[in-house]
Motif scaffolding. Sequence first.
Motif, PDB file in Angstrom:
ATOM      1  N   TYR A 183       0.824  -1.194   0.000  1.00  0.00           N
ATOM      2  CA  TYR A 183       0.000   0.000   0.000  1.00  0.00           C
ATOM      3  C   TYR A 183       0.867   1.256   0.000  1.00  0.00           C
ATOM      4  O   TYR A 183       0.581   2.218  -0.730  1.00  0.00           O
ATOM      5  N   GLN A 225       2.417  12.187  -1.406  1.00  0.00           N
ATOM      6  CA  GLN A 225       1.638  10.965  -1.586  1.00  0.00           C
ATOM      7  C   GLN A 225       1.986   9.932  -0.516  1.00  0.00           C
ATOM      8  O   GLN A 225       1.103   9.240   0.009  1.00  0.00           O
ATOM      9  N   ARG A 228       0.366  10.836   2.894  1.00  0.00           N
ATOM     10  CA  ARG A 228      -1.068  10.495   2.952  1.00  0.00           C
ATOM     11  C   ARG A 228      -1.260   8.992   3.097  1.00  0.00           C
ATOM     12  O   ARG A 228      -2.152   8.534   3.816  1.00  0.00           O
ATOM     13  N   ARG A 229      -0.436   8.197   2.444  1.00  0.00           N
ATOM     14  CA  ARG A 229      -0.560   6.747   2.551  1.00  0.00           C
ATOM     15  C   ARG A 229      -0.144   6.258   3.933  1.00  0.00           C
ATOM     16  O   ARG A 229      -0.721   5.303   4.452  1.00  0.00           O
ATOM     17  N   TYR A 231      -0.641   7.914   6.654  1.00  0.00           N
ATOM     18  CA  TYR A 231      -1.817   8.208   7.480  1.00  0.00           C
ATOM     19  C   TYR A 231      -2.901   7.143   7.305  1.00  0.00           C
ATOM     20  O   TYR A 231      -3.460   6.632   8.283  1.00  0.00           O
ATOM     21  N   THR A 232      -3.202   6.807   6.044  1.00  0.00           N
ATOM     22  CA  THR A 232      -4.254   5.827   5.786  1.00  0.00           C
ATOM     23  C   THR A 232      -3.900   4.473   6.397  1.00  0.00           C
ATOM     24  O   THR A 232      -4.765   3.779   6.957  1.00  0.00           O
ATOM     25  N   LEU A 233      -2.626   4.099   6.314  1.00  0.00           N
ATOM     26  CA  LEU A 233      -2.186   2.837   6.908  1.00  0.00           C
ATOM     27  C   LEU A 233      -2.346   2.873   8.424  1.00  0.00           C
ATOM     28  O   LEU A 233      -2.824   1.913   9.035  1.00  0.00           O
ATOM     29  N   LYS A 234      -1.941   3.983   9.041  1.00  0.00           N
ATOM     30  CA  LYS A 234      -2.050   4.105  10.497  1.00  0.00           C
ATOM     31  C   LYS A 234      -3.517   4.065  10.924  1.00  0.00           C
ATOM     32  O   LYS A 234      -3.853   3.438  11.937  1.00  0.00           O
ATOM     33  N   LYS A 235      -4.390   4.715  10.171  1.00  0.00           N
ATOM     34  CA  LYS A 235      -5.794   4.729  10.557  1.00  0.00           C
ATOM     35  C   LYS A 235      -6.405   3.343  10.421  1.00  0.00           C
ATOM     36  O   LYS A 235      -7.218   2.923  11.256  1.00  0.00           O
ATOM     37  N   SER A 236      -6.009   2.599   9.369  1.00  0.00           N
ATOM     38  CA  SER A 236      -6.556   1.254   9.191  1.00  0.00           C
ATOM     39  C   SER A 236      -6.117   0.322  10.305  1.00  0.00           C
ATOM     40  O   SER A 236      -6.806  -0.658  10.604  1.00  0.00           O
ATOM     41  N   PHE A 244      -6.507  13.648   8.463  1.00  0.00           N
ATOM     42  CA  PHE A 244      -5.234  13.992   7.828  1.00  0.00           C
ATOM     43  C   PHE A 244      -5.328  15.436   7.377  1.00  0.00           C
ATOM     44  O   PHE A 244      -6.226  15.805   6.619  1.00  0.00           O
TER      45      PHE A 244
END
Length: 540
Positions: A183, A225, A228-229, A231-236, A244
């Motif tokens: 990811y 980029q 942002r990825r 962040y998305t990984l940490k949130k998941s 973010f």
Amino acid sequence: MAKTRTRQTVVLGMLGTTLDTGQGPNRWTKWRPTVALCQQEDLVVHRLELLHPPAATQIAATVVADIRQVSPETSVRTTLLDIRNPWDLEETYGALLDYVRGYTFNPEEEDYLVHITTGTHIAQISMFLLVESRLIPGRLVQLSPDPRDKAGAGTNTLIDLDLSRYDTLAARFQREQREGLSYLKAGIDTRNAAFNHIIERIEQVASHSRAPLLITGPTGAGKSQLARRVYTLKKSRGTVSGPFVDLNCATLRGDGAMSALFGHVKGSFTGALQDRPGLLRQANGGVLFLDEIGELGADEQAMLLRALEDKRFLPVGSDKEVESDFQLIAGTNRDLQTEVERGRFREDLLARINLWTFRLPALRERPEDIPPNLLYELDRASEAMGARITLNKEAQERFLRFATSPDARWSGNFRDLNAAVLRMATLAPGGRITREVVDEELERLRTQWRTGSTRPGPVSTTSGVDRVAEVLGEELASELDRFDRVQLADVLGVCQGSRSLSEAGRVLFAQSRARKSSVNDADRLKKYLARFGLTWADVS
């Protein structure tokens, strides 16, 4: 012949001051975990080390008597622990640690289990930590009641904290790690060993730490980029819950910089018609990405340092501090250590944000990653145009031969690659990029990257670089009148030597601003650049 001695099973456990209670005959009608522990058919407890607080001495005596009745083979030793507040982690863990350090373990002859069904959550966590750190050389045992027989013994589960023994868990962990790495790389099968190592480290840090991340590298290398990825990984994975929030610090100027970051209260300055929360407060519980952090002014740097260390700061015009707990990801294409030596960046702020520093390599440093990134950009172009875009074999080989050669500068990194593919996709007849389209694009790239121009009438700086052609591209630059081109070249030179839009504006309009009572140099420069389709981010 010598008789083999049977290993003894020893259980250490806290008395349950709620679950283990009960007096009179009715106590046998309820499930009491410590008593049930000694009633398990598949688990023989030879010795039980029963720990209890001072207030539970009577309960402990009843439980000991009942265990003697149901399991005569179990020897019970009670130990009073001086824990006044069982919900205090420091007090509870300290008392258990002192007990464990004074206990004589004999792992050659005894197997140790730690009962974690009873006790407060704090006690259970403390027991877990003592086993996990191997201060107690044993395993955990968890009991569960039988819903069909409330007075029965229930069942037990043994838990070994050596996760390597759990193939399913280990496989799941490895699968999640691979998915996280994929990811972060946008699903691109990158082959550059150095880049893959960086992504692997970022995945590990993102999964286990909320300390600041500093991502360095040239413009266009993919810092935004990647942030942002992350962040998305940490949130998941549940390590952040907030939003973010991102900001390019190069766009900040004047009083608006402090307000944008830290907010302001109504009436704090002209134009402050209502309260503004600021980006730091918006990022509470989440991630704040500050790109080009090296562009922050001295005052903003000082406030940011305070916010990182104390999670508190003062909005503009306010005498009341506000709180925000966010993780910072900072990006920069500058050498911040050099900026510190020049007095442009705070040394203490750099020390605070560079605990985890990762440099993204330029695209030309990763030639083996250009083929998979070309396919990725083709997919993006197809999505953007709503039609499948392909490269025939000859065209692809021709493009990659040039793209991976020393002649390919890729000065804009992935922005150049993305633009090149999008241009070819737009010109592709029937959605199929041909050799002719590739040849046209390669010539365009060569011209774009050329350090000097051979066309008549170029405007070069003293360094020999035609800034106008470099920024606008040779085709657009050639359409300008020589007068406009000379003027624009000088403006670009000032911009590239300035730290902010405001600073460049002050230099360019130094004479005229002295004759005006109200000036906005940054706005004048912004409007001038807009005449040529440029922004500060394009020229700084």
